[in-house]
Design an enzyme around this catalytic site. Structure first.
Site, PDB file in Angstrom:
ATOM      1  N   LEU A 248       0.856  -1.186   0.000  1.00  0.00           N
ATOM      2  CA  LEU A 248       0.000   0.000   0.000  1.00  0.00           C
ATOM      3  C   LEU A 248       0.892   1.236   0.000  1.00  0.00           C
ATOM      4  CD1 LEU A 248      -2.845  -1.017   2.483  1.00  0.00           C
ATOM      5  CD2 LEU A 248      -2.550  -1.599   0.079  1.00  0.00           C
ATOM      6  N   ASP A 249       1.086   1.788  -1.175  1.00  0.00           N
ATOM      7  CA  ASP A 249       2.015   2.903  -1.358  1.00  0.00           C
ATOM      8  C   ASP A 249       1.468   4.182  -0.720  1.00  0.00           C
ATOM      9  OD1 ASP A 249       4.292   4.306  -2.726  1.00  0.00           O
ATOM     10  OD2 ASP A 249       2.617   5.291  -3.738  1.00  0.00           O
ATOM     11  N   ALA A 250       2.313   4.827   0.073  1.00  0.00           N
ATOM     12  CA  ALA A 250       1.989   6.148   0.658  1.00  0.00           C
ATOM     13  C   ALA A 250       0.638   6.173   1.355  1.00  0.00           C
ATOM     14  CB  ALA A 250       2.052   7.225  -0.427  1.00  0.00           C
ATOM     15  N   VAL A 251       0.244   5.059   1.940  1.00  0.00           N
ATOM     16  CA  VAL A 251      -1.103   4.943   2.489  1.00  0.00           C
ATOM     17  C   VAL A 251      -1.333   5.868   3.681  1.00  0.00           C
ATOM     18  CG1 VAL A 251      -0.560   3.034   4.046  1.00  0.00           C
ATOM     19  CG2 VAL A 251      -2.875   3.252   3.124  1.00  0.00           C
TER      20      VAL A 251
END
Length: 592
Positions: A248-251
């Site tokens: 989960l990128d930059a969540v």
């Protein structure tokens, strides 16, 4: 999909999956109250994921990993061969060079993109045709545990969604976060120096869209449940195409609220919990890993209560370990290690010391002093590195990350470059591979790629310095030359991986305790869950020989102890460790 009622072995009421999802949705959208709208949305999400309401709850304490697991991090086109799809070339290289020691691969964003080397996604449901197609992705996922990026916080301003947003059409009409320049945005935390809001002209007038990272990366509006539904559709598509681990990128930036930091908000955490519920029911060994490049304690919060991320990136490890090896003093690394809670079963640290970005400095905040950070930054600049900045509330800029290839970051000490670069580099990986957690090794660390100054200059992007693209023929030639730095690094790391995966005491959740051996010797103790194997991991982090007093680590005299790496007998009073030498002293050698 009707709601089902279930009874446990004790006969108490247990609601169906749709009810549990509706509860999570109500926290996100309805103040905690389950409404008919939330129940209907829950049913929609289960339909998208093809889930039955009566599915049993997965056991959150099952470990989906063991000591055999190690991931390689790479772009889809980090290795290229003329006339061949790069994803096919990548699989060829994995099969011929890393098979047996690398069990998983994180292929960085492979969708069509417009900027940020893939993290500005134009179309989540397509594979960038310059890399290959979904069959190529499936082929990698069929043999290796495939990690894929769910770029969840933002997408490209070149996407059809954003074009529709500007035209006030679906899908996209209300897909992007907006704010007014008059809103109180002073507390918003960001990793960039560009203005937060981008002014755009839409069919219904001027809008100001929220851009945490760049003006080409427009933040998605999760206040609109349609955005959540689109993300769930993407998750299902990725599962169908071989992705097992969702990064989960930059969540941490996902939920926006003026007047707050818009970082790590409660609703952000609830979205992570919801995605975990859906993903682990769809595939019982699927995993979520949160990419949250933030201070250490905030990062750890994404474990939740064993109900959020299966793994969190151990972001504090890279700056602390590099600092240790260039100063020859393990004080700060040891202090941090002692503060780290052991992850409960079902969760694990994802350890890495190099990535496609850089050495993050926010995770070192509160762990390294300002003076220590400045010394580290100046040392990295002397070794060819660059520094990226973020904006503070008062308008000042603060160092955010160091951009440098790890092998160049470790070419010397604060006194300058020396002859121990490769030894220091291997030592860093030996430390990482011994720690509790799952190791992730960036491809350019695995093969010892140096700073790519030419790529940096041609792109104007600091991060490009550590994003070299190899031609397969050239890389194979380098790895075939036993005298090359690349071959020495590769064989050294692969040897450590081969040893590691056979030792039960190196299970990611095996017991770990920090040892106190002085400033130059960094050590910790690992013990297998059945207590049959102990490993004392000790590294000389200085450029001078150091004696390890074996009496200091309490080796049980009735057992035979030896170093797993060198094979040297350790049933004596002391060992001389050469500069940057690591020993893994064990009472047994497992051959799992």
């Amino acid at each position: 999909m009707p709601q089902a009622e279930h009874s446990s072995s004790h006969g108490e009421y247990r609601p169906g999956l749709s009810h549990r999802v509706a509860q999570q949705l109500s926290v996100i959208y309805a103040g905690g109250e389950i409404s008919p709208q939330m129940e209907a949305l829950a049913v929609e999400l289960l339909d998208i994921m093809r889930l039955d309401d009566d599915m049993p709850q997965p056991d959150p304490q099952i470990n989906h990993w063991d000591q055999r697991d190690a991931l390689m991090i790479t772009y889809g086109d980090s290795i290229q061969k003329e006339g061949e799809a790069p994803l096919q070339t990548l699989k060829y290289w994995l099969d011929h060079y890393a098979d047996g020691c690398i069990t998983g691969v994180h292929v960085l964003p492979f969708c069509p993109w417009s900027s940020d080397d893939g993290f500005s996604v134009i179309d989540y449901l397509q594979v960038n045709e310059s890399l290959g197609d979904w069959n190529d992705v499936l082929a990698i996922g069929a043999k290796y545990n495939l990690m894929g990026d769910l770029v969840i916080n933002h997408c490209s301003s070149a996407s059809q969604w954003f074009a529709n947003f500007l035209r006030n059409e679906e899908p996209g009409k209300d897909y992007f976060a907006t704010a007014s320049p008059q809103d109180d945005l002073s507390l918003v935390v960001r990793p960039r120096t560009s203005p937060l809001l981008r002014e755009v002209e839409a069919i219904d007038g001027t809008r100001h869209v929220w851009c945490t990272f760049s003006h080409d990366q427009v933040d998605l509006n999760f206040r609109n449940p349609e955005v959540l539904k689109r993300m769930v559709e993407i998750v299902r598509h990725y599962l169908d195409n071989g992705v097992r681990i969702f990064r989960l990128d930059a969540v941490a930036f996902l939920w926006k609220k003026p007047g707050t930091s818009s970082l790590n908000l409660r609703k952000t955490h609830e979205v992570v919990r919801l995605l975990r519920t859906l993903i682990e029911h769809a595939r019982d060994d699927a995993m979520i890993i949160t990419e949250t490049n933030i201070p250490n304690q905030e990062n750890l919060s994404y474990f939740g209560n064993g109900n959020e991320a299966h793994c969190v990136y151990n972001f504090s490890l890279p700056p602390l370990l590099v600092n240790t090896l260039v100063t020859g003093d393990c004080f700060y690394l040891k202090q941090w290690m002692m503060s780290m809670p052991p992850p409960q079963h079902g969760t694990a640290y994802f350890n890495f010391i190099a990535s496609h970005d850089g050495i993050g400095l926010r995770p070192a905040e509160g762990l390294l002093s300002d003076e220590e950070l400045q010394t580290l930054i100046s040392t990295m600049r002397r070794f060819g590195g660059h520094v990226s900045y973020r904006a503070l509330e008062d308008g000042q800029n603060k160092p955010y990350e160091i951009n440098i290839a790890l092998i160049d970051a470790l070419q010397g000490t604060t006194a300058g470059a020396d002859e121990y670069g490769i030894e220091r580099f291997i030592c860093a990986h030996a430390i990482m591979l011994g720690l509790e957690g799952i190791p992730g090794i960036y491809i350019h660390s695995l093969v010892g790629t140096h700073n790519d100054q030419e790529r940096l200059e041609s792109t104007g992007q600091n991060r490009a310095i550590n994003r070299h693209q190899w031609q397969l023929k050239e890389l194979e030639a380098q790895l075939g030359d036993t005298d090359s730095d690349h071959a020495q690094v590769f064989s050294g790391i692969m040897n450590l991986l081969s040893i590691r995966q056979k030792q039960s005491a190196f299970h990611p959740n095996a017991t770990q305790f920090t040892l106190h051996l002085g400033s130059s010797l960094f050590g910790f103790w690992r013990q297998s869950s059945d207590r049959r194997q102990s490993i004392f991991c000790v590294s000389n982090v200085s450029n001078e020989p150091e004696y390890l007093q074996l009496t200091d680590i309490n080796l049980i005299e009735a057992q035979d102890w030896s170093d797993l790496i060198s094979g040297e007998d350790c049933n004596k009073q002391q060992m001389l460790l050469e500069p940057y030498q690591t020993v893994w002293i064990s009472n047994r050698r497992d051959h799992r």
